[in-house]
Design a protein around this motif. Sequence first.
Motif, mmCIF file in Angstrom:
data_model
loop_
_atom_site.group_PDB
_atom_site.id
_atom_site.type_symbol
_atom_site.label_atom_id
_atom_site.label_comp_id
_atom_site.label_asym_id
_atom_site.label_seq_id
_atom_site.Cartn_x
_atom_site.Cartn_y
_atom_site.Cartn_z
ATOM 1 N N PRO A 1 0.805 -1.208 0.000
ATOM 2 C CA PRO A 1 0.000 0.000 0.000
ATOM 3 C C PRO A 1 0.847 1.272 0.000
ATOM 4 C CG PRO A 1 0.199 -0.833 2.217
ATOM 5 C CD PRO A 1 0.921 -1.808 1.322
ATOM 6 N N THR A 2 0.184 2.388 -0.210
ATOM 7 C CA THR A 2 0.825 3.695 -0.121
ATOM 8 C C THR A 2 1.174 4.002 1.331
ATOM 9 O OG1 THR A 2 -0.565 4.416 -1.971
ATOM 10 C CG2 THR A 2 0.526 6.142 -0.687
ATOM 11 N N ALA A 3 0.295 3.583 2.260
ATOM 12 C CA ALA A 3 0.468 3.826 3.694
ATOM 13 C C ALA A 3 -0.298 2.754 4.459
ATOM 14 C CB ALA A 3 -0.042 5.215 4.062
ATOM 15 N N ALA A 4 -0.140 2.762 5.797
ATOM 16 C CA ALA A 4 -0.861 1.811 6.638
ATOM 17 C C ALA A 4 -1.322 2.508 7.913
ATOM 18 C CB ALA A 4 0.022 0.612 6.984
ATOM 19 N N LEU A 5 -2.403 1.985 8.468
ATOM 20 C CA LEU A 5 -2.963 2.467 9.722
ATOM 21 C C LEU A 5 -3.085 1.266 10.643
ATOM 22 C CD1 LEU A 5 -4.216 4.920 11.203
ATOM 23 C CD2 LEU A 5 -6.432 4.151 10.309
ATOM 24 N N LEU A 6 -2.416 1.330 11.792
ATOM 25 C CA LEU A 6 -2.305 0.168 12.658
ATOM 26 C C LEU A 6 -2.894 0.388 14.040
ATOM 27 C CD1 LEU A 6 1.503 -0.572 12.114
ATOM 28 C CD2 LEU A 6 -0.409 -1.290 10.670
ATOM 29 N N ASP A 7 -3.655 -0.586 14.512
ATOM 30 C CA ASP A 7 -3.975 -0.685 15.930
ATOM 31 C C ASP A 7 -2.757 -1.361 16.546
ATOM 32 O OD1 ASP A 7 -5.108 -0.935 18.429
ATOM 33 O OD2 ASP A 7 -6.619 -2.394 17.825
ATOM 34 N N VAL A 8 -2.376 -0.992 17.740
ATOM 35 C CA VAL A 8 -1.169 -1.545 18.358
ATOM 36 C C VAL A 8 -1.370 -2.966 18.853
ATOM 37 C CG1 VAL A 8 0.432 -1.285 20.308
ATOM 38 C CG2 VAL A 8 -0.265 0.714 18.996
ATOM 39 N N ASN A 9 -2.554 -3.254 19.386
ATOM 40 C CA ASN A 9 -2.812 -4.539 20.017
ATOM 41 C C ASN A 9 -3.999 -5.203 19.322
ATOM 42 O OD1 ASN A 9 -3.606 -6.623 21.772
ATOM 43 N ND2 ASN A 9 -2.939 -5.490 23.570
ATOM 44 N N LEU A 10 -3.731 -6.327 18.688
ATOM 45 C CA LEU A 10 -4.773 -7.086 18.000
ATOM 46 C C LEU A 10 -5.099 -8.327 18.812
ATOM 47 C CD1 LEU A 10 -3.283 -6.911 14.399
ATOM 48 C CD2 LEU A 10 -5.008 -5.405 15.409
ATOM 49 N N ALA A 11 -6.065 -8.215 19.690
ATOM 50 C CA ALA A 11 -6.476 -9.330 20.553
ATOM 51 C C ALA A 11 -5.276 -9.958 21.259
ATOM 52 C CB ALA A 11 -7.251 -10.369 19.753
ATOM 53 N N GLY A 12 -4.411 -9.106 21.803
ATOM 54 C CA GLY A 12 -3.245 -9.574 22.542
ATOM 55 C C GLY A 12 -1.976 -9.721 21.718
ATOM 56 N N GLU A 13 -2.065 -9.566 20.429
ATOM 57 C CA GLU A 13 -0.897 -9.664 19.539
ATOM 58 C C GLU A 13 -0.452 -8.255 19.145
ATOM 59 O OE1 GLU A 13 0.364 -11.954 15.418
ATOM 60 O OE2 GLU A 13 -1.735 -11.435 15.717
ATOM 61 N N LEU A 14 0.791 -7.910 19.485
ATOM 62 C CA LEU A 14 1.312 -6.589 19.149
ATOM 63 C C LEU A 14 1.707 -6.523 17.676
ATOM 64 C CD1 LEU A 14 3.476 -5.844 22.317
ATOM 65 C CD2 LEU A 14 1.138 -5.117 21.826
ATOM 66 N N VAL A 15 1.624 -5.342 17.089
ATOM 67 C CA VAL A 15 1.893 -5.163 15.661
ATOM 68 C C VAL A 15 3.352 -4.810 15.364
ATOM 69 C CG1 VAL A 15 -0.466 -4.529 15.076
ATOM 70 C CG2 VAL A 15 1.194 -2.745 15.656
ATOM 71 N N THR A 16 4.234 -4.970 16.305
ATOM 72 C CA THR A 16 5.628 -4.560 16.095
ATOM 73 C C THR A 16 6.273 -5.302 14.922
ATOM 74 O OG1 THR A 16 6.250 -6.069 17.883
ATOM 75 C CG2 THR A 16 6.065 -3.743 18.431
ATOM 76 N N ARG A 17 5.985 -6.573 14.755
ATOM 77 C CA ARG A 17 6.547 -7.328 13.619
ATOM 78 C C ARG A 17 6.058 -6.745 12.291
ATOM 79 N NH1 ARG A 17 4.460 -13.020 12.174
ATOM 80 N NH2 ARG A 17 5.351 -13.253 10.127
ATOM 81 N N LEU A 18 4.783 -6.433 12.214
ATOM 82 C CA LEU A 18 4.223 -5.829 11.016
ATOM 83 C C LEU A 18 4.834 -4.451 10.781
ATOM 84 C CD1 LEU A 18 2.249 -5.582 8.659
ATOM 85 C CD2 LEU A 18 0.514 -4.849 10.323
ATOM 86 N N ALA A 19 4.985 -3.667 11.835
ATOM 87 C CA ALA A 19 5.584 -2.333 11.709
ATOM 88 C C ALA A 19 6.992 -2.432 11.133
ATOM 89 C CB ALA A 19 5.597 -1.624 13.059
ATOM 90 N N GLN A 20 7.750 -3.432 11.565
ATOM 91 C CA GLN A 20 9.094 -3.624 11.033
ATOM 92 C C GLN A 20 9.054 -3.970 9.543
ATOM 93 O OE1 GLN A 20 12.166 -3.019 12.579
ATOM 94 N NE2 GLN A 20 12.685 -3.125 10.420
#
Length: 123
Positions: free
Chosen positions: A52-71
């Motif tokens: 995508p051109t950009a992304a919008l992230l919730d930090v916590n997805l049912a207990g799973e953090l998005v840090t891996r995706l952010a990387q």
Amino acid sequence: MREAALPTILVVEDEFMLAMELKAMLEANGWRVVGPAARVSQALELLEREPPTAALLDVNLAGELVTRLAQELRTARVPFALASAYDRPERGDILIGVPNAGKPTTERRLMAALDEVLKASWE
């Protein structure tokens, strides 16, 4: 004459109603939404299939953090903002200082956060 393609945004949010609200706000502002994805694995698949051109992230997805995706987004040079209820969503160094539209958010706050990350990515 062909119309210019809409910018795309990957929405990562595990709360269905909030994801639909974000999608409606983004589409009203000229974005084509990829997703929404409710899990990191889903988001990674979408990222691989259609960067995508950009992304919008919730930090916590049912207990799973998005840090891996952010990387992965950073590696792919895809700017991202957060839509998180955390006052300080710095859960992992990769999220420190990332603009946060809040949760729930307003259209104005959402677009301001996206404008900020897109401007930074162009500099």
